[in-house]
Design a protein around this motif. Structure first.
Motif, mmCIF file in Angstrom:
data_model
loop_
_atom_site.group_PDB
_atom_site.id
_atom_site.type_symbol
_atom_site.label_atom_id
_atom_site.label_comp_id
_atom_site.label_asym_id
_atom_site.label_seq_id
_atom_site.Cartn_x
_atom_site.Cartn_y
_atom_site.Cartn_z
ATOM 1 N N THR A 180 19.339 15.282 -55.686
ATOM 2 C CA THR A 180 18.941 13.902 -55.411
ATOM 3 C C THR A 180 18.500 13.207 -56.691
ATOM 4 N N VAL A 181 17.719 13.892 -57.498
ATOM 5 C CA VAL A 181 17.253 13.322 -58.767
ATOM 6 C C VAL A 181 18.425 13.085 -59.707
ATOM 7 N N GLU A 182 19.361 14.022 -59.758
ATOM 8 C CA GLU A 182 20.536 13.862 -60.623
ATOM 9 C C GLU A 182 21.370 12.659 -60.199
ATOM 10 N N ASN A 183 21.557 12.493 -58.895
ATOM 11 C CA ASN A 183 22.325 11.348 -58.407
ATOM 12 C C ASN A 183 21.625 10.035 -58.717
ATOM 13 N N LEU A 184 20.308 10.007 -58.540
ATOM 14 C CA LEU A 184 19.544 8.794 -58.828
ATOM 15 C C LEU A 184 19.573 8.474 -60.323
ATOM 16 N N ALA A 185 19.455 9.496 -61.159
ATOM 17 C CA ALA A 185 19.504 9.287 -62.614
ATOM 18 C C ALA A 185 20.888 8.805 -63.051
ATOM 19 N N SER A 186 21.929 9.358 -62.467
ATOM 20 C CA SER A 186 23.293 8.918 -62.799
ATOM 21 C C SER A 186 23.513 7.466 -62.390
#
Length: 105
Positions: free
Chosen positions: A71-77
């Motif tokens: 979830t954090v990776e998707n939000l950061a991307s």
């Protein structure tokens, strides 16, 4: 390969958001760097995306330590993708100012 003066003159033509959004297309930054003789927009984009991604990850870890990594990776991307044209535009404007000062001297 363009000369320095040609590159500085080409930078003065970049007043809109065209190249800022075009940096989403792969390898456009290479064409821009060669014809304008600058890597400033690419550096703004790369460093800015890193800062955005790191900040989102850091804040997510503080707010909710149980959040999933995916979830954090998707939000950061997503944050880096949205911020990319803004960062490139700032880099283009900065390189235009530098070229303008070089052309007047």
């Amino acid at each position: 390969m363009t000369s320095k003066i040609e590159g500085w003159s080409n930078r003065q033509k970049d007043t809109g958001w065209g190249y800022a959004f075009a940096h989403w297309i792969p390898f456009v930054w290479i064409y821009y760097a060669i014809t304008r003789r600058t890597i400033t927009p690419f550096l703004y984009q790369t460093c800015g995306a890193f800062v955005i991604g790191f900040s989102i990850g850091f804040v997510s870890a503080i707010v909710n330590p149980n959040v999933e990594d995916e979830t954090v990776e998707n939000l950061a991307s997503l944050g880096a993708l949205i911020g990319s044209p803004l960062l490139v535009k700032k880099g283009v404007d900065q390189s235009r100012l530098f070229a303008k000062s070089k052309l007047t001297n």
